[in-house]
Design an enzyme around this catalytic site. Sequence first.
Site, mmCIF file in Angstrom:
data_model
loop_
_atom_site.group_PDB
_atom_site.id
_atom_site.type_symbol
_atom_site.label_atom_id
_atom_site.label_comp_id
_atom_site.label_asym_id
_atom_site.label_seq_id
_atom_site.Cartn_x
_atom_site.Cartn_y
_atom_site.Cartn_z
ATOM 1 N N ASP A 102 0.813 -1.221 0.000
ATOM 2 C CA ASP A 102 0.000 0.000 0.000
ATOM 3 C C ASP A 102 0.841 1.263 0.000
ATOM 4 O OD1 ASP A 102 -2.104 -1.713 0.155
ATOM 5 O OD2 ASP A 102 -3.018 -0.794 1.922
ATOM 6 N N HIS A 247 3.603 -2.444 3.173
ATOM 7 C CA HIS A 247 3.656 -1.089 2.614
ATOM 8 C C HIS A 247 4.981 -0.892 1.882
ATOM 9 C CE1 HIS A 247 0.632 -0.781 5.796
ATOM 10 N NE2 HIS A 247 0.134 0.246 5.130
#
Length: 282
Positions: A102, A247
């Site tokens: 992400d 992430h």
Amino acid sequence: MTKDQLLTRLLTRRRALLAGAAAVGAAGTAGLFAAFGGEDPVKPPLPAAGPPARRPLKPSAYRLQPLTGYGPPRTAPGRTPVRREPLLRMQGRGRTMVLTFDDGPDPRYTPAVLDTLAEYDVRAMFFVCGEMAVDNKDLLERMSDEGHIVGNHTWSHPLLTRLSRGRIRSEMERTSDVIEEAYGERPQWFRAPYGAWNRAAFQLGAELGMEPLAWTVDTLDWTTPGARTIERRVENGAAPGVVVLSHDAGGDRSQSVRALREYLPQLLDSGYHVTVPRRHYA
């Protein structure tokens, strides 16, 4: 009838047959010579009543014909359903897992993530933010070239539950536009920042043709707990259908990069197939 009369009749019929054959041969020869000599060829008789015969194709058309109709006809995808909760895991046979990243793309960390995935020939999902993607379109192009899926993670990573419906649409649409420009097609998946979903997010996502995808295993790598801790969380949570959240932007993601280098080959050695999901249209 006498024997002599019968013989005379047979000879007369044979002469008639030979004369007819000679006439047909002469007509065909005349047509052949006329075709090469510049004269008008003899026109063939009209065909009997019925459907017109197909005109013969040129040799090149014969070679192309199998390609033009090969494969099933394309059908337009159906309407995306409006869900009341996001998808948490993937259905499928065998030991299949999905890795997701992400907040990127970030030129400091995303290339290293892509390098590791390429080394092991693994595809993953990247939920990108529009404000990051607009300045790093080359990374989206690389994701497309290497077979990864790019999803919509809004433009500025806001808490959607505090936004109006118009603002949510703007966050999604602007990001989808950037993804389409750089990646080559509009996203088919979206993920709400912080995992905060509401009815408007589900409805607008479906209107834009996107399915909502959450996660099963949260590495909590954004807390920078250490690469070994991230690695252990993935290994302990590994199971068929699991969706792992990591992430590649939003802060110092060097631990996430190092952890991926360790747990990815271990997952593969354990028999897991790390891949991306397929959309099943309604």
